[in-house]
Design an enzyme around this catalytic site. Structure first.
Site, PDB file in Angstrom:
ATOM      1  N   LEU A 241      55.747  45.250   2.867  1.00  0.00           N
ATOM      2  CA  LEU A 241      55.880  44.622   4.180  1.00  0.00           C
ATOM      3  C   LEU A 241      55.393  43.186   4.176  1.00  0.00           C
ATOM      4  O   LEU A 241      55.907  42.348   4.905  1.00  0.00           O
ATOM      5  CB  LEU A 241      55.097  45.418   5.231  1.00  0.00           C
ATOM      6  CG  LEU A 241      55.595  46.834   5.535  1.00  0.00           C
ATOM      7  CD1 LEU A 241      54.663  47.513   6.525  1.00  0.00           C
ATOM      8  CD2 LEU A 241      57.016  46.802   6.073  1.00  0.00           C
TER       9      LEU A 241
ATOM     10  N   ASP B 194      40.182  35.148  14.661  1.00  0.00           N
ATOM     11  CA  ASP B 194      41.378  34.800  13.884  1.00  0.00           C
ATOM     12  C   ASP B 194      42.650  35.134  14.652  1.00  0.00           C
ATOM     13  O   ASP B 194      43.587  35.720  14.103  1.00  0.00           O
ATOM     14  CB  ASP B 194      41.361  35.511  12.530  1.00  0.00           C
ATOM     15  CG  ASP B 194      42.341  34.877  11.536  1.00  0.00           C
ATOM     16  OD1 ASP B 194      42.702  33.698  11.728  1.00  0.00           O
ATOM     17  OD2 ASP B 194      42.743  35.551  10.570  1.00  0.00           O
TER      18      ASP B 194
ATOM     19  N   ARG C 178      53.118  25.951 -21.202  1.00  0.00           N
ATOM     20  CA  ARG C 178      54.347  26.127 -21.986  1.00  0.00           C
ATOM     21  C   ARG C 178      55.208  27.257 -21.435  1.00  0.00           C
ATOM     22  O   ARG C 178      56.432  27.131 -21.337  1.00  0.00           O
ATOM     23  CB  ARG C 178      53.985  26.398 -23.446  1.00  0.00           C
ATOM     24  CG  ARG C 178      53.385  25.195 -24.170  1.00  0.00           C
ATOM     25  CD  ARG C 178      52.911  25.558 -25.561  1.00  0.00           C
ATOM     26  NE  ARG C 178      52.369  24.404 -26.261  1.00  0.00           N
ATOM     27  CZ  ARG C 178      51.631  24.472 -27.363  1.00  0.00           C
ATOM     28  NH1 ARG C 178      51.343  25.666 -27.888  1.00  0.00           N
ATOM     29  NH2 ARG C 178      51.183  23.377 -27.936  1.00  0.00           N
TER      30      ARG C 178
ATOM     31  N   LEU D  42      46.930  14.141 -24.530  1.00  0.00           N
ATOM     32  CA  LEU D  42      45.651  14.194 -23.824  1.00  0.00           C
ATOM     33  C   LEU D  42      44.759  15.326 -24.323  1.00  0.00           C
ATOM     34  O   LEU D  42      43.595  15.407 -23.955  1.00  0.00           O
ATOM     35  CB  LEU D  42      45.885  14.364 -22.317  1.00  0.00           C
ATOM     36  CG  LEU D  42      46.527  13.194 -21.575  1.00  0.00           C
ATOM     37  CD1 LEU D  42      46.750  13.558 -20.120  1.00  0.00           C
ATOM     38  CD2 LEU D  42      45.664  11.939 -21.680  1.00  0.00           C
ATOM     39  N   GLN D  43      45.313  16.212 -25.137  1.00  0.00           N
ATOM     40  CA  GLN D  43      44.543  17.360 -25.610  1.00  0.00           C
ATOM     41  C   GLN D  43      43.582  16.958 -26.731  1.00  0.00           C
ATOM     42  O   GLN D  43      43.764  15.937 -27.394  1.00  0.00           O
ATOM     43  CB  GLN D  43      45.486  18.457 -26.108  1.00  0.00           C
ATOM     44  CG  GLN D  43      46.409  19.014 -25.032  1.00  0.00           C
ATOM     45  CD  GLN D  43      47.442  19.971 -25.581  1.00  0.00           C
ATOM     46  OE1 GLN D  43      47.241  20.561 -26.644  1.00  0.00           O
ATOM     47  NE2 GLN D  43      48.553  20.135 -24.866  1.00  0.00           N
TER      48      GLN D  43
ATOM     49  N   GLN E  12      47.802  15.161 -11.811  1.00  0.00           N
ATOM     50  CA  GLN E  12      46.457  15.306 -12.381  1.00  0.00           C
ATOM     51  C   GLN E  12      45.396  14.923 -11.356  1.00  0.00           C
ATOM     52  O   GLN E  12      45.544  13.928 -10.648  1.00  0.00           O
ATOM     53  CB  GLN E  12      46.279  14.407 -13.621  1.00  0.00           C
ATOM     54  CG  GLN E  12      47.054  14.862 -14.837  1.00  0.00           C
ATOM     55  CD  GLN E  12      48.427  14.221 -14.915  1.00  0.00           C
ATOM     56  OE1 GLN E  12      48.762  13.411 -14.078  1.00  0.00           O
ATOM     57  NE2 GLN E  12      49.213  14.593 -15.914  1.00  0.00           N
TER      58      GLN E  12
END
Length: 749
Positions: A410, A529, A74, A60-61, A120
């Site tokens: 921690l 939060d 790699r 595909l490269q 992909q």
């Protein structure tokens, strides 16, 4: 193809049902040949099975593929690790496309890599592509490669990986420890437990992404005012990809029929930093003309300068009989005014949401953070740590990293690391939160850091975290904070049977959290939060609320005392306060108890925010709906917290983020049959988790409305910190903090 085994029938059978685009490679054979490819992969690349199976995926490269990204793959395969990269790949017909590739190893129980799964995702229209490289110096408002990994790839990778693990006879979740190395936002092991990995809070970038409007954002501080954000709707309207838009001035939408006078008006408004709404003829990438009711609105920084320009587009084109001709404008003046108003309202909403993303434009955005030790606050008047740090500062002029010795890590959060450190030559321990300055600026999180720093400097409360000082280097910020021996409430919860606490213990922790939230609201802050991960346990066993980077700090509070007579705040009954004169408001004694029982302290912030921030399971409906929100979001989160501490799970959690959001907005609240919970507790949760913010408990008169609920009857609010907590950590315990401690620190609970 010789020597390459056919995929196991079980593998083919299991994976054939998945609609994602992915391949499976055999790690036990030379060159990791592909042994399975999904139908989606064949459709995306144009190759057939004979051209794919038995080959390495490098076909595909092409000439535009970045060798550095290939080397990352790699290296990861060589180490047996996961990785996620964005590659320019090529289809069989030579067409290039941006491929967000995530490689995940599948390991056997003995730790050997047997397969690699490559997922992909075609992100050609979503990614910034080469925009950063082609437009050097243009800082994008949202880094889309990171967002796509977190929001798009993660769930697909989970689906495929779990399916392959099952086909391989591996317990689902085995690969996850390795997969956590990939920048997908998933940290820790996957599994079926509700809290199998830490819940990462959504940030301000999500706010901009979720605004369902056609708009772009430009940065006037850069040459030619380039676009730094473009919404999906903008890309759909214009036909351009994100890569073609980012870093460019918006003039590419102009064409032969565009009125030059209108263009001059827009330029003048940008120069003056003023707001403008005009109707202009623009053109899509395909050359199709459309009438654009364009609103330009400046988003100003704290100094009043235009930090960003928001450009909202409203397509007001009537249906044209001929696509080759420019559309004729035939709207009435009333219709034109209505469309202009629509754009102006959208621009106002977007500007409001953007306020938190505007990093300071000064050369040094960190100049506002003081390096000296914080003033000693009343609740820390006798603190030995303060005294020791002040002595060091007087001796050496300022605090330095050399004054501390690192003991251990921690935890790691969304924006930094937290270490346990010890003051040299003493037994005093601190929690040191470390942030990378460059990363904060790259990820548009400077405003978050400054917000947290400002709030920590302002607060003084026994149930809120204490900041002693901040140490700055050229590259990092180090917040020296109070250390909590008990770690997170999250850790205590996970150490319990079935991950839940006794109701009387939940009442204790909820009352302290409620008191802390009331204090924050009194100062004009909305916390936003709340979750067990952000609640620390002090060595005394009491709670400390921490992590204020997502808090809303632009509100204000005008406290007032209101006579309530016979009608109280909760359920129409008068609040039942203890006989102590100060117990109702938590304030100082003034007047008789009889007098104060008829008065209520009102101290809710007059705050209105549009930011999409918080942790997904704890988000209030009004946050998800982008309808604007205020302090009542904290009361919703308190209801979720109480529910989770009691039942070990949150009430609206779905398998996917969008499913969770759908449940929060539409699904009714349901209680599990076990454990048995009092009617008063269930009633409180129901009243806190009302989807209509106006009817939610606490929305009228704030925390005191909640304190007066029958579930809290008997709580002495004024003396909370002097009550015996359910669990007191052993200070000598080696399991010193964070969720990594497991259950070791909670043996004496």
């Amino acid at each position: 193809m010789a020597g390459v085994p056919a995929p196991a029938s079980q593998l083919t059978k299991v994976l054939a049902g998945l609609r994602h685009t992915f391949v499976v490679a055999d790690a036990t054979l030379p060159d990791c040949p592909l042994v399975y490819a999904s139908e989606g992969f064949y459709a995306m690349t144009g190759y057939g099975p004979d051209e794919v199976l038995g080959h390495n995926c490098r076909f595909l490269q092409g000439e535009g593929t970045d060798p550095k990204e290939v080397q990352k793959i790699r290296d990861a395969i060589k180490k047996g690790e996961a990785c996620s990269v964005r590659l320019l790949n090529y289809r069989k017909d030579g067409t290039p496309f941006w491929n967000l590739l995530t490689v995940t190893p599948i390991k056997t129980p003995d730790g050997r890599v047997s397969k690699f799964v490559g997922v992909q995702v075609d992100v050609t229209s979503k990614t910034e592509g080469k925009a950063l490289a082609d437009n050097s110096g243009v800082p994008l408002l949202v880094k889309y490669d990171h967002r796509l990994r977190d929001n798009v790839a993660r769930t697909i990778v989970d689906d495929v990986t779990i399916a392959v693990e099952k086909a391989e006879g591996v317990e689902p979740g085995q690969a996850s420890a390795v997969a956590a190395a990939a920048p997908l936002g998933a940290k820790g092991p996957r599994g079926t437990a509700p809290k199998s990995f830490p819940r990462v809070a959504l940030d301000l970038a999500t706010t901009v992404e979720r605004i369902q409007q056609n708009f772009c954002i430009s940065d006037p501080t850069l040459p030619d005012c380039p676009i730094v954000f473009a919404s999906d709707a903008f890309l759909e309207l214009t036909g351009y990809s994100r890569e073609e838009v980012l870093g460019r001035n918006c003039r590419f939408l102009q064409g032969a029929g565009t009125d030059r006078g209108t263009v001059d008006q827009i330029r003048a408004a940008i120069k003056e930093g003023s707001e403008l709404t005009v109707r202009i003829l623009n053109y899509t990438k395909a050359g199709k003309a459309f009438w654009n009711m364009f609103t330009l609105a400046p988003m100003r920084d704290q100094d009043g300068h235009a930090r960003f320009f928001v450009g909202v587009q409203v397509d007001v084109t009537a249906q044209s009989t001929s696509p080759d001709k420019a559309p004729v404008w035939n709207k009435t003046p009333e219709e034109e005014v209505a469309k202009a108003k629509m754009g102006a309202e959208a621009a106002s909403l977007i500007s409001s949401a953007l306020q938190g993303m505007a990093a300071p434009t000064t050369a040094n955005p960190w100049a506002a953070i003081s390096g000296v030790i914080m003033r000693r606050k009343p609740h820390k008047a006798d603190d030995k740590a303060y005294q020791a740090l002040l002595q060091l500062q007087e001796r050496d002029g300022k605090m330095k990293l050399m004054h501390f010795r690192r003991v251990k890590q921690l935890g790691a959060g969304d924006v930094g690391l937290v270490d346990l450190v010890q003051l040299q030559g003493s037994e005093l321990k601190f929690a040191m939160k470390t942030l990378d300055k460059f990363e904060m600026q790259e990820r548009n999180k400077v405003a978050r850091v400054l917000t947290e720093s400002a709030i920590l400097a302002a607060v003084d409360h026994p149930f809120l975290a204490t900041l002693y000082c901040t140490i700055q280097t050229d590259t990092h910020l180090h917040f020296v904070m109070e250390y909590c021996d008990g770690g997170e409430l999250y850790g205590l919860l996970n150490s319990q049977p079935k991950k839940r606490l006794k109701e009387e213990h939940v009442r204790f922790y909820a009352s302290e959290v409620l008191t802390a939230l009331q204090y924050l609201h009194l100062l004009g802050y909305v916390y936003r939060d709340l979750k067990p991960e952000n609640i620390l346990l002090h060595h005394t066993g009491h709670v400390l609320l921490t992590d204020f980077d997502l808090s809303y700090s632009k509100g204000s509070t005008t406290p007032r005392i209101e006579k309530i007579g016979g009608a109280g705040a909760a359920g129409g009954s008068a609040p039942k306060s203890p006989k102590k004169s100060s117990s109702k408001s938590g304030g100082s004694s003034s007047g008789s108890a009889l007098q104060l029982e008829n008065y209520l302290l009102l101290a809710e912030p007059s705050a209105r925010a549009n930011s999409f921030v918080g942790t997904e399971e704890y988000l209030a409906p009004e946050v998800i709906n982008a309808a604007g929100h205020g302090p009542a979001v904290d009361w919703w989160s308190l209801g979720i917290l109480i529910f989770e501490l009691l039942y070990g799970t949150t009430p609206f959690r779905g398998a996917r983020r969008d499913e969770t959001f759908e449940n929060i907005i539409k699904s009714p609240l349901k209680f599990p049959s076990k454990p048995a919970v009092s009617e008063e507790c269930r009633d409180l949760i129901e009243k806190l988790l009302v989807k209509d913010v106006g009817a939610r408990l606490g929305s009228r008169t704030g925390a005191n409305e909640i304190k007066s609920h029958p579930w809290f009857k008997g709580i002495n609010w004024a003396l909370l910190r002097h009550q015996q907590p359910p669990y007191v950590p052993r200070r000598a315990s080696k399991a010193a903090g964070g969720s990594s401690t497991g259950g070791a620190a909670f043996d004496n609970y």
